[in-house]
Design a protein around this motif. Structure first.
Motif, PDB file in Angstrom:
ATOM      1  N   GLN A   1      11.182  -8.625  -3.004  1.00 45.23           N
ATOM      2  CA  GLN A   1      10.719  -8.616  -1.611  1.00 45.23           C
ATOM      3  C   GLN A   1       9.759  -7.442  -1.382  1.00 45.23           C
ATOM      4  O   GLN A   1       8.699  -7.602  -0.772  1.00 45.23           O
ATOM      5  CB  GLN A   1      11.902  -8.467  -0.651  1.00 45.23           C
ATOM      6  CG  GLN A   1      12.708  -9.723  -0.430  1.00 45.23           C
ATOM      7  CD  GLN A   1      13.865  -9.449   0.530  1.00 45.23           C
ATOM      8  OE1 GLN A   1      14.879  -8.896   0.156  1.00 45.23           O
ATOM      9  NE2 GLN A   1      13.707  -9.825   1.775  1.00 45.23           N
ATOM     10  N   GLU A   2      10.147  -6.267  -1.869  1.00 42.25           N
ATOM     11  CA  GLU A   2       9.302  -5.094  -1.640  1.00 42.25           C
ATOM     12  C   GLU A   2       7.997  -5.208  -2.445  1.00 42.25           C
ATOM     13  O   GLU A   2       6.934  -4.799  -1.964  1.00 42.25           O
ATOM     14  CB  GLU A   2      10.071  -3.812  -1.996  1.00 42.25           C
ATOM     15  CG  GLU A   2       9.401  -2.512  -1.579  1.00 42.25           C
ATOM     16  CD  GLU A   2       9.269  -2.292  -0.064  1.00 42.25           C
ATOM     17  OE1 GLU A   2       9.815  -3.082   0.729  1.00 42.25           O
ATOM     18  OE2 GLU A   2       8.593  -1.316   0.332  1.00 42.25           O
ATOM     19  N   ILE A   3       8.076  -5.788  -3.624  1.00 38.46           N
ATOM     20  CA  ILE A   3       6.855  -6.004  -4.410  1.00 38.46           C
ATOM     21  C   ILE A   3       5.905  -6.937  -3.651  1.00 38.46           C
ATOM     22  O   ILE A   3       4.711  -6.642  -3.498  1.00 38.46           O
ATOM     23  CB  ILE A   3       7.204  -6.585  -5.804  1.00 38.46           C
ATOM     24  CG1 ILE A   3       7.834  -5.503  -6.682  1.00 38.46           C
ATOM     25  CG2 ILE A   3       5.976  -7.186  -6.482  1.00 38.46           C
ATOM     26  CD1 ILE A   3       8.356  -5.988  -8.036  1.00 38.46           C
ATOM     27  N   VAL A   4       6.444  -8.039  -3.158  1.00 36.56           N
ATOM     28  CA  VAL A   4       5.611  -9.000  -2.420  1.00 36.56           C
ATOM     29  C   VAL A   4       5.022  -8.338  -1.174  1.00 36.56           C
ATOM     30  O   VAL A   4       3.829  -8.469  -0.872  1.00 36.56           O
ATOM     31  CB  VAL A   4       6.424 -10.268  -2.065  1.00 36.56           C
ATOM     32  CG1 VAL A   4       5.711 -11.118  -1.021  1.00 36.56           C
ATOM     33  CG2 VAL A   4       6.704 -11.082  -3.325  1.00 36.56           C
ATOM     34  N   SER A   5       5.858  -7.583  -0.472  1.00 34.67           N
ATOM     35  CA  SER A   5       5.396  -6.915   0.743  1.00 34.67           C
ATOM     36  C   SER A   5       4.261  -5.930   0.412  1.00 34.67           C
ATOM     37  O   SER A   5       3.243  -5.872   1.110  1.00 34.67           O
ATOM     38  CB  SER A   5       6.592  -6.200   1.375  1.00 34.67           C
ATOM     39  OG  SER A   5       6.307  -5.748   2.652  1.00 34.67           O
TER      40      SER A   5
END
Ligand code: A3P
Length: 296
Positions: A55-59
């Motif tokens: 999630q944090e990578i995508v964000s």
């Protein structure tokens, strides 16, 4: 939180034969009718496979590597979790998703047969992360201990048996990883492995960017690698779930960002349990092309 009813450890209720948290089962019709939009991006995982990490990578990719943009809200607010229905006053991910402007990024732990059909109808892009069964089971056990909204895990041996039998929330790990592996032949699914992300995060971040139609300069990729390293996400209040009150997530029992490694199962499994898992993997996944690494 004063008006809140005390948190009770939940029971599991089956939906189409798959055990779900009772609140998810109670809201099933609404969830099943969820209207995905064609430009939705869905992040889907079995619980504890590295959801928060991806999630944090995508964000970060969506914000072109600008950490300040990611730091504006905790990850669970930036990316609503559509199949979780926590008690009031916590918002339901489904409500948040419905009012969110497009393009949305959403989170789910649903197995293929339970995904609301509109995601398939709209041919949404989906990023799936899978983690080897042994580390996944260890992580899920500790999460049950610290999250007072989950069912009682029992002791390690009991939990492991339930994990193997699929008698836990979101059902069988084996069916989950296999169902999504097979679905990727028919839909726009990027299937990633936690172990690959540990081995070479820059390579996997580039894969995600490419899947989203972006090419990132090396410097941005490196910024994302740094920002999403376990040690940094562990101390980042926007990713470490410290915003969830301790009567729900008791991080004195086990931290949300616990170890973040490949191979921690060796500290938990007996030789017999390890063999038991190897046999189950062979039996239930052996005829698929799905291969997991349990060490790097
Ligand atoms: P452990 O319990 O093995 O430490 P999820 O986000 O799906 O709930 O998964 C949580 C698991 O992913 C935890 O595993 C957590 O430590 C790990 N994790 C979270 N962020 C990570 C990161 N940046 N790098 C590696 N592992 C991470």
């Amino acid at each position: 939180w004063e008006d809140m009813e005390p948190i009770k450890r939940t029971e599991l209720v089956e939906v189409d034969g798959i055990p779900c948290l009772k609140d998810t089962a109670d809201n099933w019709q609404r969830l099943w009718a969820f209207k995905a939009r064609p430009d939705d991006l869905l992040i889907c995982t079995y619980p504890k496979a590295g959801t928060t990490w991806i999630q944090e990578i995508v964000s970060m990719i969506q914000h072109r590597g600008d950490p300040q943009k990611c730091d504006q809200a905790p990850i669970h607010q930036r990316i609503p979790f559509i199949d979780l229905f926590p008690p009031k006053p916590f918002p339901h991910g489904l409500d948040e998703a419905e009012v969110m402007p497009s393009p949305r990024t959403l989170k789910s732990h649903l197995p293929v047969p339970l995904l609301p059909p509109s995601f398939w109808e709209q041919n949404c892009k989906i990023i799936y992360v899978a983690r080897n069964a042994k580390d996944n089971a260890v992580s899920y056990f500790h999460f049950h201990r610290m999250n007072k909204g989950m069912p009682e895990p029992g002791n390690w041996d009991e939990f492991l048996e339930n994990f193997l039998m699929g008698k836990i929330a979101w059902g069988s790990w084996f069916d989950h990883v296999r169902g999504w592996w097979e679905a990727k032949e028919r839909y726009q699914i990027l299937y990633l492995f936690y172990e690959d992300m540990k081995e070479d995060p820059a390579r996997e971040i580039r894969k995600v960017a490419q899947f989203l139609g972006l090419q990132l300069p090396d410097q941005v990729v490196n910024q994302i690698v740094q920002h999403t390293m376990f040690e940094n996400m562990k101390v980042n209040p926007m990713t470490n779930y410290s915003s969830i009150p301790s009567f729900i997530f008791d991080q004195t029992v086990s931290t949300f960002m616990r170890k973040g490694t490949v191979g921690d199962w060796k500290e938990h499994f007996t030789a017999a349990q390890s063999e038991w898992f190897d046999d189950a993997c062979l039996r239930l996944l052996g005829d698929s092309s799905l291969v997991f690494r349990t060490e790097l």
